[in-house]
Design a protein around this motif. Structure first.
Motif, PDB file in Angstrom:
ATOM      1  N   ARG A  73       0.837  -1.216   0.000  1.00 46.79           N
ATOM      2  CA  ARG A  73       0.000   0.000   0.000  1.00 46.79           C
ATOM      3  C   ARG A  73       0.862   1.253   0.000  1.00 46.79           C
ATOM      4  O   ARG A  73       0.402   2.331  -0.362  1.00 46.79           O
ATOM      5  CB  ARG A  73      -0.912   0.034   1.224  1.00 46.79           C
ATOM      6  N   ALA A  74       2.109   1.137   0.414  1.00 48.87           N
ATOM      7  CA  ALA A  74       2.991   2.313   0.503  1.00 48.87           C
ATOM      8  C   ALA A  74       3.281   2.840  -0.902  1.00 48.87           C
ATOM      9  O   ALA A  74       3.455   2.061  -1.841  1.00 48.87           O
ATOM     10  CB  ALA A  74       4.286   1.938   1.208  1.00 48.87           C
ATOM     11  N   PRO A  75       3.306   4.159  -1.060  1.00 48.58           N
ATOM     12  CA  PRO A  75       3.444   4.746  -2.398  1.00 48.58           C
ATOM     13  C   PRO A  75       4.764   4.403  -3.098  1.00 48.58           C
ATOM     14  O   PRO A  75       4.836   4.441  -4.329  1.00 48.58           O
ATOM     15  CB  PRO A  75       3.341   6.259  -2.154  1.00 48.58           C
ATOM     16  N   ASP A  76       5.802   4.032  -2.345  1.00 43.85           N
ATOM     17  CA  ASP A  76       7.099   3.782  -2.992  1.00 43.85           C
ATOM     18  C   ASP A  76       7.090   2.545  -3.897  1.00 43.85           C
ATOM     19  O   ASP A  76       8.026   2.328  -4.658  1.00 43.85           O
ATOM     20  CB  ASP A  76       8.223   3.671  -1.946  1.00 43.85           C
ATOM     21  N   THR A  77       6.031   1.725  -3.828  1.00 46.34           N
ATOM     22  CA  THR A  77       6.003   0.515  -4.656  1.00 46.34           C
ATOM     23  C   THR A  77       5.283   0.749  -5.995  1.00 46.34           C
ATOM     24  O   THR A  77       5.235  -0.158  -6.828  1.00 46.34           O
ATOM     25  CB  THR A  77       5.290  -0.649  -3.930  1.00 46.34           C
ATOM     26  N   ALA A  78       4.757   1.962  -6.184  1.00 47.44           N
ATOM     27  CA  ALA A  78       3.934   2.221  -7.381  1.00 47.44           C
ATOM     28  C   ALA A  78       4.722   2.020  -8.673  1.00 47.44           C
ATOM     29  O   ALA A  78       4.190   1.552  -9.677  1.00 47.44           O
ATOM     30  CB  ALA A  78       3.359   3.628  -7.320  1.00 47.44           C
ATOM     31  N   GLY A  79       6.011   2.375  -8.655  1.00 40.91           N
ATOM     32  CA  GLY A  79       6.812   2.294  -9.876  1.00 40.91           C
ATOM     33  C   GLY A  79       7.482   0.946 -10.087  1.00 40.91           C
ATOM     34  O   GLY A  79       8.280   0.781 -11.010  1.00 40.91           O
ATOM     35  N   GLY A  80       7.198   0.003  -9.238  1.00 37.94           N
ATOM     36  CA  GLY A  80       7.817  -1.321  -9.365  1.00 37.94           C
ATOM     37  C   GLY A  80       8.390  -1.762  -8.041  1.00 37.94           C
ATOM     38  O   GLY A  80       8.576  -0.951  -7.126  1.00 37.94           O
ATOM     39  N   CYS A  81       8.659  -3.050  -7.922  1.00 44.13           N
ATOM     40  CA  CYS A  81       9.297  -3.549  -6.709  1.00 44.13           C
ATOM     41  C   CYS A  81       9.911  -4.913  -6.991  1.00 44.13           C
ATOM     42  O   CYS A  81       9.663  -5.523  -8.031  1.00 44.13           O
ATOM     43  CB  CYS A  81       8.319  -3.619  -5.543  1.00 44.13           C
ATOM     44  N   LEU A  82      10.726  -5.316  -6.059  1.00 48.65           N
ATOM     45  CA  LEU A  82      11.438  -6.588  -6.184  1.00 48.65           C
ATOM     46  C   LEU A  82      11.026  -7.481  -5.025  1.00 48.65           C
ATOM     47  O   LEU A  82      11.333  -7.188  -3.869  1.00 48.65           O
ATOM     48  CB  LEU A  82      12.936  -6.274  -6.146  1.00 48.65           C
ATOM     49  N   LEU A  83      10.285  -8.534  -5.339  1.00 48.83           N
ATOM     50  CA  LEU A  83       9.812  -9.462  -4.303  1.00 48.83           C
ATOM     51  C   LEU A  83      10.851 -10.548  -4.083  1.00 48.83           C
ATOM     52  O   LEU A  83      11.288 -11.185  -5.044  1.00 48.83           O
ATOM     53  CB  LEU A  83       8.520 -10.137  -4.738  1.00 48.83           C
ATOM     54  N   ASP A  84      11.207 -10.772  -2.828  1.00 47.12           N
ATOM     55  CA  ASP A  84      12.226 -11.773  -2.478  1.00 47.12           C
ATOM     56  C   ASP A  84      11.634 -12.652  -1.377  1.00 47.12           C
ATOM     57  O   ASP A  84      11.403 -12.180  -0.270  1.00 47.12           O
ATOM     58  CB  ASP A  84      13.475 -11.002  -2.011  1.00 47.12           C
ATOM     59  N   GLY A  85      11.317 -13.907  -1.722  1.00 50.29           N
ATOM     60  CA  GLY A  85      10.764 -14.811  -0.708  1.00 50.29           C
ATOM     61  C   GLY A  85       9.263 -14.986  -0.805  1.00 50.29           C
ATOM     62  O   GLY A  85       8.670 -15.675   0.016  1.00 50.29           O
ATOM     63  N   TYR A  86       8.648 -14.380  -1.763  1.00 47.90           N
ATOM     64  CA  TYR A  86       7.218 -14.525  -2.005  1.00 47.90           C
ATOM     65  C   TYR A  86       7.013 -14.573  -3.513  1.00 47.90           C
ATOM     66  O   TYR A  86       7.603 -13.763  -4.208  1.00 47.90           O
ATOM     67  CB  TYR A  86       6.442 -13.335  -1.420  1.00 47.90           C
ATOM     68  N   PRO A  87       6.218 -15.495  -4.065  1.00 50.86           N
ATOM     69  CA  PRO A  87       5.417 -16.520  -3.398  1.00 50.86           C
ATOM     70  C   PRO A  87       6.219 -17.776  -3.073  1.00 50.86           C
ATOM     71  O   PRO A  87       7.197 -18.086  -3.728  1.00 50.86           O
ATOM     72  CB  PRO A  87       4.343 -16.829  -4.437  1.00 50.86           C
ATOM     73  N   ARG A  88       5.764 -18.527  -2.050  1.00 50.10           N
ATOM     74  CA  ARG A  88       6.433 -19.741  -1.592  1.00 50.10           C
ATOM     75  C   ARG A  88       5.633 -20.996  -1.889  1.00 50.10           C
ATOM     76  O   ARG A  88       6.082 -22.079  -1.614  1.00 50.10           O
ATOM     77  CB  ARG A  88       6.613 -19.696  -0.077  1.00 50.10           C
ATOM     78  N   ASN A  89       4.415 -20.833  -2.399  1.00 51.80           N
ATOM     79  CA  ASN A  89       3.619 -21.995  -2.814  1.00 51.80           C
ATOM     80  C   ASN A  89       2.624 -21.495  -3.876  1.00 51.80           C
ATOM     81  O   ASN A  89       2.516 -20.270  -4.107  1.00 51.80           O
ATOM     82  CB  ASN A  89       2.915 -22.658  -1.612  1.00 51.80           C
ATOM     83  N   VAL A  90       1.931 -22.431  -4.498  1.00 48.42           N
ATOM     84  CA  VAL A  90       1.054 -22.036  -5.601  1.00 48.42           C
ATOM     85  C   VAL A  90      -0.111 -21.187  -5.094  1.00 48.42           C
ATOM     86  O   VAL A  90      -0.537 -20.240  -5.775  1.00 48.42           O
ATOM     87  CB  VAL A  90       0.574 -23.288  -6.381  1.00 48.42           C
ATOM     88  N   ALA A  91      -0.597 -21.461  -3.895  1.00 44.45           N
ATOM     89  CA  ALA A  91      -1.696 -20.645  -3.349  1.00 44.45           C
ATOM     90  C   ALA A  91      -1.248 -19.186  -3.197  1.00 44.45           C
ATOM     91  O   ALA A  91      -2.006 -18.251  -3.510  1.00 44.45           O
ATOM     92  CB  ALA A  91      -2.145 -21.211  -2.004  1.00 44.45           C
ATOM     93  N   GLN A  92      -0.001 -18.958  -2.769  1.00 41.93           N
ATOM     94  CA  GLN A  92       0.498 -17.579  -2.642  1.00 41.93           C
ATOM     95  C   GLN A  92       0.632 -16.932  -4.016  1.00 41.93           C
ATOM     96  O   GLN A  92       0.365 -15.739  -4.184  1.00 41.93           O
ATOM     97  CB  GLN A  92       1.845 -17.566  -1.913  1.00 41.93           C
ATOM     98  N   ALA A  93       1.044 -17.726  -5.002  1.00 40.70           N
ATOM     99  CA  ALA A  93       1.181 -17.179  -6.362  1.00 40.70           C
ATOM    100  C   ALA A  93      -0.190 -16.777  -6.907  1.00 40.70           C
ATOM    101  O   ALA A  93      -0.344 -15.708  -7.522  1.00 40.70           O
ATOM    102  CB  ALA A  93       1.830 -18.219  -7.278  1.00 40.70           C
ATOM    103  N   GLU A  94      -1.190 -17.593  -6.645  1.00 39.70           N
ATOM    104  CA  GLU A  94      -2.553 -17.285  -7.095  1.00 39.70           C
ATOM    105  C   GLU A  94      -3.058 -16.014  -6.408  1.00 39.70           C
ATOM    106  O   GLU A  94      -3.670 -15.156  -7.042  1.00 39.70           O
ATOM    107  CB  GLU A  94      -3.493 -18.454  -6.774  1.00 39.70           C
ATOM    108  N   ALA A  95      -2.812 -15.913  -5.113  1.00 38.92           N
ATOM    109  CA  ALA A  95      -3.268 -14.730  -4.371  1.00 38.92           C
ATOM    110  C   ALA A  95      -2.586 -13.474  -4.914  1.00 38.92           C
ATOM    111  O   ALA A  95      -3.224 -12.426  -5.084  1.00 38.92           O
ATOM    112  CB  ALA A  95      -2.977 -14.904  -2.882  1.00 38.92           C
ATOM    113  N   LEU A  96      -1.310 -13.591  -5.218  1.00 40.23           N
ATOM    114  CA  LEU A  96      -0.561 -12.435  -5.723  1.00 40.23           C
ATOM    115  C   LEU A  96      -1.117 -11.957  -7.064  1.00 40.23           C
ATOM    116  O   LEU A  96      -1.204 -10.751  -7.322  1.00 40.23           O
ATOM    117  CB  LEU A  96       0.918 -12.819  -5.871  1.00 40.23           C
ATOM    118  N   ARG A  97      -1.482 -12.900  -7.906  1.00 37.69           N
ATOM    119  CA  ARG A  97      -1.993 -12.578  -9.245  1.00 37.69           C
ATOM    120  C   ARG A  97      -3.193 -11.635  -9.168  1.00 37.69           C
ATOM    121  O   ARG A  97      -3.404 -10.799 -10.034  1.00 37.69           O
ATOM    122  CB  ARG A  97      -2.394 -13.883  -9.942  1.00 37.69           C
ATOM    123  N   GLU A  98      -3.959 -11.753  -8.066  1.00 44.17           N
ATOM    124  CA  GLU A  98      -5.158 -10.923  -7.903  1.00 44.17           C
ATOM    125  C   GLU A  98      -4.816  -9.441  -7.738  1.00 44.17           C
ATOM    126  O   GLU A  98      -5.593  -8.585  -8.122  1.00 44.17           O
ATOM    127  CB  GLU A  98      -5.942 -11.352  -6.648  1.00 44.17           C
TER     128      GLU A  98
END
Ligand code: AP5
Length: 208
Positions: A73-98
Motif C-alpha cells: 500500500r505504501a506509495p514507494d512501490t507504485a513504480g515497481g518492486c522486487l519481491l524476495d521470498g514470495y510466493p512460496r507456494n502455488v496458493a500464494q502465487a494465485e493470491a498475488l496474481r489478484e
C-alpha cells in the motif's frame, strides 16, 4: 517493473536483491526480512510466527499475505518492486496474481550440496541487513559488520536441522511454483553458482 526472485534457501536471492533494488531504484520487499523484524520487535505477528520460522517451516499464508498487502500500500512501490521470498507456494502465487501481476520471475538455480555451506557459514548484520559468508565474503573484522560495526548474527533457522526442513519445504511446496510461472512464460533461470558479480551479470541479461 514487478520482479520476483525464487529459489532454494541460500541460493543468493537476498544478496542479489539488495544490489538490483538499488540499481533499479525500487524497494526490495523480502517477506523473510519483514517477518524477522516482527519477531525482533515482539509484535503479536512476530510472536505468532517465530516458532514456524525457527523450525524452518512456512508461516501460514494468510499472515504473510496480510503483511505483504500492507507493505504494497505504501506509495514507494507504485513504480515497481522486487519481491524476495514470495510466493512460496502455488496458493500464494494465485493470491498475488489478484493484486500484483508480475513482469518477470527469476529462478536461482543451485544444487543442494552448494546450498548447505552458504547457509551454515552465513552471518548477517541485525542493523543494516548486510549479508556475509565466513568463506566467500567474510567481514573485515571478525564478527562485526563492515558498515556499522554491529555484532553479526547467525540466523536461528541456519542451524543444520532447520536447514534440512527448509530444503524439504522448498522441494515440496515452493518448487511447484516454478512450473506455475514457466507455463505463463515469465520464468528465467539464473545459474546461481558463480561469483556474486557473475550472478549479477546473468540477472542483467535476463532482464534486458
Ligand atoms: P527467507 O528469509 O525468505 O529465507 P530463504 O528463502 O530460505 O532464503 P535465504 O535468506 O536463506 O537465502 P538467500 O537465497 O536470500 O541467500 P543469501 O543471499 O542470504 O525466509 C525465512 C523464513 O521466513 C522461511 O523459512 C519462512 O519461515 C518465513 N517466510 C518468508 N517468506 C515466506 C512466505 N512467503 N511464506 C511463508 N513463510 C515465509 O545468501 C546465502 C549465503 O550465500 C550468504 O552467506 C551469502 O554471503 C552467500 N552468497 C550469496 N551469493 C553468493 C555467491 N554468488 N557466491 C558465494 N556465496 C554467495
Amino acid at each position: 517493473m514487478m520482479i520476483a526472485f525464487l529459489g532454494p534457501p541460500g541460493a543468493g536471492k537476498g544478496t542479489q536483491a539488495k544490489l538490483l533494488a538499488s540499481e533499479l531504484h525500487v524497494p526490495h520487499l523480502s517477506t523473510g526480512d519483514m517477518l524477522r523484524a516482527a519477531v525482533k520487535a515482539r509484535t503479536p505477528l512476530g510472536v505468532e510466527v517465530e516458532g514456524f520460522m525457527t523450525a524452518g517451516k512456512l508461516v501460514p499464508d494468510r499472515l504473510v499475505l496480510g503483511l505483504l498487502r500492507e507493505r504494497l500500500r505504501a506509495p514507494d512501490t507504485a513504480g515497481g518492486c522486487l519481491l524476495d521470498g514470495y510466493p512460496r507456494n502455488v496458493a500464494q502465487a494465485e493470491a498475488l496474481r489478484e493484486f500484483l501481476p508480475l513482469d518477470r520471475v527469476l529462478y536461482f538455480d543451485l544444487p543442494e550440496q552448494e546450498l548447505l555451506p552458504r547457509l551454515t557459514e552465513r552471518r548477517s548484520c541485525p542493523t543494516c541487513g548486510t549479508i556475509y559468508n565466513l568463506r566467500s565474503h567474510p567481514p573485515k573484522h571478525a564478527g562485526h559488520c563492515d558498515r556499522d560495526g554491529a555484532e553479526l548474527i547467525h540466523r536461528p533457522d541456519d542451524r543444520l536441522e532447520a536447514v534440512r526442513t527448509r530444503l524439504q519445504v522448498y522441494q515440496g511446496e515452493t518448487a511447484p511454483v516454478l512450473e506455475y510461472y514457466r507455463a505463463k512464460g515469465l520464468l528465467r533461470t539464473i545459474p546461481a553458482g558463480g561469483s556474486v558479480e557473475e550472478v549479477r551479470a546473468a540477472i542483467r541479461r535476463a532482464l534486458a
